[in-house]
Write an enzyme that holds these catalytic residues in place. Structure first.
Site, short mmCIF file in Angstrom:
data_model
loop_
_atom_site.label_atom_id
_atom_site.label_comp_id
_atom_site.label_asym_id
_atom_site.label_seq_id
_atom_site.Cartn_x
_atom_site.Cartn_y
_atom_site.Cartn_z
N ASP A 13 0.78 -1.39 0.15
CA ASP A 13 0.02 0.17 -0.01
C ASP A 13 0.89 1.27 -0.02
OD1 ASP A 13 -2.36 -1.35 -0.09
OD2 ASP A 13 -2.71 -1.16 2.04
N ARG A 94 -0.19 4.81 17.30
CA ARG A 94 -0.55 5.66 16.37
C ARG A 94 -0.37 7.25 16.63
NH1 ARG A 94 0.35 2.09 12.94
NH2 ARG A 94 -1.53 0.86 12.27
N ASP A 123 -7.54 3.20 12.90
CA ASP A 123 -6.25 3.84 12.58
C ASP A 123 -6.30 5.07 11.83
OD1 ASP A 123 -4.89 2.16 14.01
OD2 ASP A 123 -4.57 0.61 12.73
N SER A 174 -3.93 -9.32 8.00
CA SER A 174 -3.47 -7.95 8.16
C SER A 174 -2.99 -7.96 9.59
CB SER A 174 -4.61 -6.83 8.08
OG SER A 174 -4.08 -5.72 8.59
N1 ARG Z 1 -8.12 -3.50 16.23
C1 ARG Z 1 -7.17 -2.91 16.61
C2 ARG Z 1 -7.28 -1.57 16.92
O1 ARG Z 1 -8.11 -0.87 16.35
C3 ARG Z 1 -5.88 -3.13 15.81
C4 ARG Z 1 -5.92 -2.48 14.32
C5 ARG Z 1 -4.74 -2.85 13.30
N2 ARG Z 1 -4.80 -4.21 12.89
C6 ARG Z 1 -4.28 -5.04 11.99
N3 ARG Z 1 -4.47 -6.28 12.34
N4 ARG Z 1 -3.70 -4.43 11.11
O2 ARG Z 1 -6.39 -0.93 17.67
#
Ligand code: ARG
Length: 416
Positions: A13, A94, A123, A174
């Site tokens: 990406d 983040r 995110d 992911s």
């Molecule tokens: N669900 C989690 C959050 O919102 C992780 C998000 C990212 N997860 C991932 N497998 N890329 O904090």
């Protein structure tokens, strides 16, 4: 040309995003890769790839220490956990990445920042809301949520533009990794009735393949911060790395969670957070020993609000600042040691001590050394039960009603 700073992971990406933003926004990209403990990546390779893919400049920042001291440990002190399950690894990283995007944008004179988060996740909210708070003037570009390409189309796009596709073998999941945990979603995990297969896990052993003997660990805390493991002082980064290894070997830290995203979706994700799980339990055990009953009950409310706030991307809010101040103050006496027992995927606190312990042997013991005032208990209960006693004598309950108010099971016969 105007410049954009992109949070660059080196994946498909963000690699395409460099070219795509040049075509669609006429901007030059500065790729920023933030190391928050994504253990298995050679970040100089990632940097090289960014340059090959057309970035004007590629910057790598090792932010692990900042991540631990300013994000992970304050969250540990707060007892932060989302919906009683998820220790918030991804969510905590983040705002730090957003802060560094803004710093680099200022240094480089960029007018925008960009990230590769999709339109369906939390995110994007965390990145955007953090940047909005730190730099209200900066534009935010989210290429992956704008271009609406499928994975196949992304690969075509990469081939058409001579963008080397990352050589890592494509995972069906992911995955997001940092020091505080590994988050894994998509693929077969999208069926909540399917047990997470072995390949969904990368940090922890399956409990049936772990040692038969338990592992004992002693963790020392100073004001709610873990400072030593088995008597050995170490930095936060080292302590977390070490605990992830040790607890992972014992199958500790696997979490299977159907969670409520901020953007309205229920999603199923598995997490591995060996160090986080052990440290949160140990920290709680020490608070149990050193925190008064009222403060402990109030702390639960703070924990809940704090966890939601982190999950929902409001790290740079006024509420966070104020809750964080409460949490820091609440840790004055959370100093001492906790012994943890790890075995077959479980961990529990089995011993704890503190110079500020509120546990008073003389008050607690049933044996010799008892200093408790037994007749004070009788007097206390006389007042504690007084209101009920008073009501009972003024508003006489029939014996039948009295038994009914105990909610007897159906098969208990109540005498008339
Ligand atoms: N669900 C989690 C959050 O919102 C992780 C998000 C990212 N997860 C991932 N497998 N890329 O904090």
């Amino acid at each position: 040309m105007e410049k954009v700073v992109l949070a660059y992971s080196g994946g498909l990406d963000t690699s395409i995003a460099i070219k795509w933003m040049a075509e669609n926004y006429r901007v030059d990209t500065i790729a920023l890769t933030v190391d928050v403990g994504s253990n298995d990546k050679d970040l100089s390779k990632v940097q090289e790839r960014a340059l090959k893919t057309g970035a004007l400049k590629a910057i790598v920042i090792d932010a692990r220490e900042t991540f631990v001291n300013h994000f992970i440990f304050p969250a540990l002190q707060a007892g932060a956990i989302y919906e009683d399950s998820y220790p918030l690894a991804t969510a905590l990283a983040r705002p730090l990445i957003a802060k560094l995007l803004v710093d680099v944008a200022r240094e480089e004179g960029a007018t925008a920042v960009a990230h590769g988060s999709t339109a369906k996740g939390n995110d994007q909210v965390r990145f955007d809301a953090s940047v909005m708070a730190l730099a209200p003037d900066l534009k935010i570009i989210g290429p992956t949520r704008e271009w609406k390409m499928t994975r196949e189309q992304e690969i075509d796009y990469a081939q058409k533009h001579d963008i080397a596709i990352p050589v890592t073998k494509a995972s069906p999941y992911s995955i997001d990794v940092n020091l505080w945990g590994r988050s894994c979603e998509a693929g077969v995990l999208e069926d909540p009735w399917t047990e997470p297969p072995a390949d969904a896990f990368g940090w922890t052993k399956s409990p049936d393949q772990t040692p038969d003997e338990p592992l004992y660990l002693v963790i020392d805390f100073e004001q709610g911060i873990p400072v030593a493991l088995n008597g050995q002082k170490m930095t936060g980064v080292d302590l977390i790395l070490k605990l992830n290894d040790l607890a992972g070997e014992y199958g500790v830290g696997r979490i299977d969670h159907v969670e409520n995203r901020l953007v309205g979706i229920k999603s199923r994700e598995t997490y591995e957070a060996p160090a986080a799980v052990v440290l949160l339990q140990a920290h709680q055990a020490l608070e149990d020993l050193t925190t008064s009953k009222d403060a402990a009950r109030f702390k639960k409310l703070v924990t809940q609000a704090y966890s939601d706030m982190v999950y929902n991307g409001l790290w740079f809010s006024q509420l966070h600042q104020d809750l964080a101040a409460y949490v820091a103050s609440s840790q004055r006496s959370v100093t001492g040691s906790v012994r943890m027992k790890l075995w077959k995927g479980t961990s529990m606190a089995v011993a704890r001590k503190s110079p500020y312990s509120l546990y008073n042997f003389g008050l607690a013991t049933y044996d010799k050394g008892d200093v408790y005032q037994h007749d004070a208990a009788v007097g206390f209960i006389r007042l504690w039960g007084l209101s009920q006693q008073n009501q009972a004598s003024a508003q006489v309950l029939s014996p039948v009603d009295a038994v009914k108010s105990m909610n007897p099971p159906r098969d208990v016969k109540v005498a008339k």
